[in-house]
Design a protein around this motif. Structure first.
Motif, short mmCIF file in Angstrom:
data_model
loop_
_atom_site.label_atom_id
_atom_site.label_comp_id
_atom_site.label_asym_id
_atom_site.label_seq_id
_atom_site.Cartn_x
_atom_site.Cartn_y
_atom_site.Cartn_z
N GLU A 220 43.17 -25.07 25.07
CA GLU A 220 42.85 -26.15 24.18
C GLU A 220 42.61 -25.44 22.67
OE1 GLU A 220 42.56 -29.18 24.31
OE2 GLU A 220 42.66 -29.22 26.79
N ASP A 226 49.10 -28.37 26.73
CA ASP A 226 49.83 -29.22 27.22
C ASP A 226 51.48 -28.98 26.64
OD1 ASP A 226 47.90 -31.00 27.94
OD2 ASP A 226 47.42 -31.77 26.09
N ASP A 227 51.67 -27.53 26.63
CA ASP A 227 52.81 -27.48 26.34
C ASP A 227 53.66 -26.99 27.42
OD1 ASP A 227 55.12 -25.51 25.49
OD2 ASP A 227 53.80 -24.50 23.92
N ASP A 228 54.70 -27.65 27.75
CA ASP A 228 55.44 -27.64 28.96
C ASP A 228 56.48 -26.55 29.00
OD1 ASP A 228 57.53 -28.46 27.40
OD2 ASP A 228 57.86 -30.40 28.24
N ASP A 231 55.31 -24.48 31.71
CA ASP A 231 55.68 -25.01 33.21
C ASP A 231 56.49 -24.01 34.19
OD1 ASP A 231 53.91 -26.97 32.47
OD2 ASP A 231 55.56 -28.60 32.42
N ASN A 258 48.92 -24.48 36.37
CA ASN A 258 49.11 -24.48 35.07
C ASN A 258 48.25 -23.34 34.63
OD1 ASN A 258 48.60 -24.76 32.42
ND2 ASN A 258 48.46 -27.05 32.47
#
Ligand SMILES: NC(=O)c1ccc[n+]([C@@H]2O[C@H](COP(=O)([O-])OP(=O)(O)OC[C@H]3O[C@@H](n4cnc5c(N)ncnc54)[C@H](O)[C@@H]3O)[C@@H](O)[C@H]2O)c1
Length: 417
Positions: A220, A226-228, A231, A258
């Motif tokens: 955060e 939330d950076d894909d 993934d 994650n």
């Protein structure tokens, strides 16, 4: 020639390299006779690739497997925290052991392995494949030949890129109880190389480490949560899909967590200061979130200085290449080694750079381990339980130093015999 009978316990990704060496590349000296794992789907996936599938055993029936299959050598490729149990049971059953690094994850289990070696005839070989990298052999040979004279100090920095590094935060390694953290799981390789290169043993260790990049709060804070590009898509690789996606229903093992999910208890940024028994000092740093992957070594000696730079990946892209083996990135690597004697110009040492299988090391180690007995080993690359423990002591001491903020005397952790 009588072939030795091998069983593999822990049939995940790394097991594949050993299975191939035993069942295919060195089938004239070895016979693969069984698998043991807690997950039947993963064992079946390995068997599918074999010309002659082998019997599979639930891990709880490990001892039964050793007897029924008349096993000579056990290859341990499980999750790190279970290595000690299988090493000790195999030795007590009269087998030899080949174990993946790290040999174990904490001081008490290291002591138990030493006791088991003492009371049995079997041997333990730790698969320090990095020793078999031609670049590392060259460094060892030069230092042992006195290229820089007596070693005064060493600086070693290792960078894991944000693709490879993140992998330790996607899987079981993220829990320190499973892996001992990167000071143990990863740095056991590095501390083994350093012990081998310096030709001495660690005496005092002071360290600082923290979780700076991965984990929920850091994700955060740094804007990566939330950076894909972090993934991993296991479905893109048939083998990884079989090993992990198709096998998940049995044990719930998630290979694709994650790295910014809560629950990380290991560090990703670590600094270590070591005093060797020889008097040499080491400064070491490990980073697990770098844009490029590789390492830098500097050795200061009484007659000169050695410098090594190895770039394994000059950069990595995100998501599409997250699965090892499916990358199409224009990544580049190189290695540069030089020696500069006092009052002389720097001399570059020619090197062969190979990115496959840890610089060709895996194949060379497999030949040494599973090929004919009695091969020559002038550089002393074959690592025993003793080397395994020595490589771990720096990491164990560093972990303790992280907690206490104090320097740790290695002899206070474990009495070596
Ligand atoms: N030398 C190297 O370069 C290198 C590279 C990768 C991995 N490794 C080592 O290989 C080992 C395995 O790593 P991996 O990446 O294959 O992990 P993995 O998660 O792919 O495989 C681990 C296997 O152990 C099994 N397992 C879990 N609990 C078990 C238990 N109680 N009893 C028996 N089996 C159990 C799992 O089901 C899985 O099949 C680790 O110790 C790792 O450090 C070494």
């Amino acid at each position: 020639m009588t072939r030795r009978r091998y069983a593999v316990v822990g049939t995940g990704a790394r097991a594949e390299r050993h299975v191939r060496a035993i069942a295919v590349e060195h089938a004239d000296t070895c016979e693969l006779v069984a698998f043991a794992d807690v997950n039947r789907t993963r064992m079946a996936a390995h068997n599918e690739r074999l010309a002659h599938p082998v019997p599979t055993y639930d891990a709880a029936d490990f001892l039964k497997m050793l007897t029924e299959q008349r096993v000579d050598v056990v290859v341990v490729t499980t999750v790190d925290r279970f290595h000690d149990t299988y090493i000790i049971e195999a030795l007590d059953a009269g087998c030899d052991v080949v174990t993946e690094k790290p040999m174990t994850t904490d001081v008490p289990s290291a002591g138990k392995i030493l006791d088991a070696v003492d009371r049995n005839d079997g041997s333990v070989t730790v698969t320090f494949n990095y020793r078999y990298n031609p670049i590392h052999e060259k460094v060892r040979a030069l230092l042992a030949d006195g290229a820089v004279g007596e070693i005064g100090s060493v600086h070693f920095e290792w960078l894991l890129d944000a693709r490879h590094g993140a992998d330790y935060f996607r899987r079981w390694h993220r829990d320190k109880a499973n892996s001992g953290g990167l000071m143990v799981h990863k740095a056991t390789h590095h501390f083994d190389l350093l012990n081998w290169w310096v030709g001495s043993v660690p005496e005092t260790v002071y360290a600082q480490g923290r979780l700076f990049f991965y984990g929920d709060e850091n994700g955060e804070r740094h804007g990566h949560a939330d950076d894909d590009r972090f993934d991993i898509d296991l479905e893109r690789d048939d083998w990884l899909k079989k090993l992990y996606v198709d096998a998940r229903h049995e044990d719930g093992y998630r290979r694709d967590q994650n790295p910014f999910e809560p629950g990380v208890s290991i560090e990703d940024d670590m600094s270590v200061l070591v005093r060797y028994a020889s008097g040499a000092n080491l400064t070491y740093h490990l980073t697990a979130y770098s844009p490029w992957e590789g390492y830098r070594l500097m050795v200061n000696g009484s007659q000169g200085r050695m410098e090594l730079e190895v770039v394994e990946n000059s950069w990595v892209s995100g998501r599409l290449s997250a699965v090892h083996g499916t990358t199409a990135d224009p990544e580049q690597g190189w290695a540069k080694l030089s020696v500069q004697r006092l009052f002389e110009e720097r001399a570059d040492v020619p090197l062969r750079f190979d990115r496959e299988g840890h610089g060709g090391a895996d194949e060379r180690m497999a030949a040494a381990l599973y090929g004919p007995a009695g091969q020559e080993d002038p550089l002393g690359r074959r690592a025993t339980h003793h080397d395994g423990v020595l490589s771990l002591l720096t990491g164990f001491a560093a972990n303790r130093s992280f907690e206490t903020g104090e320097a740790v005397r290695v002899a206070d952790l474990l009495a070596l015999r």
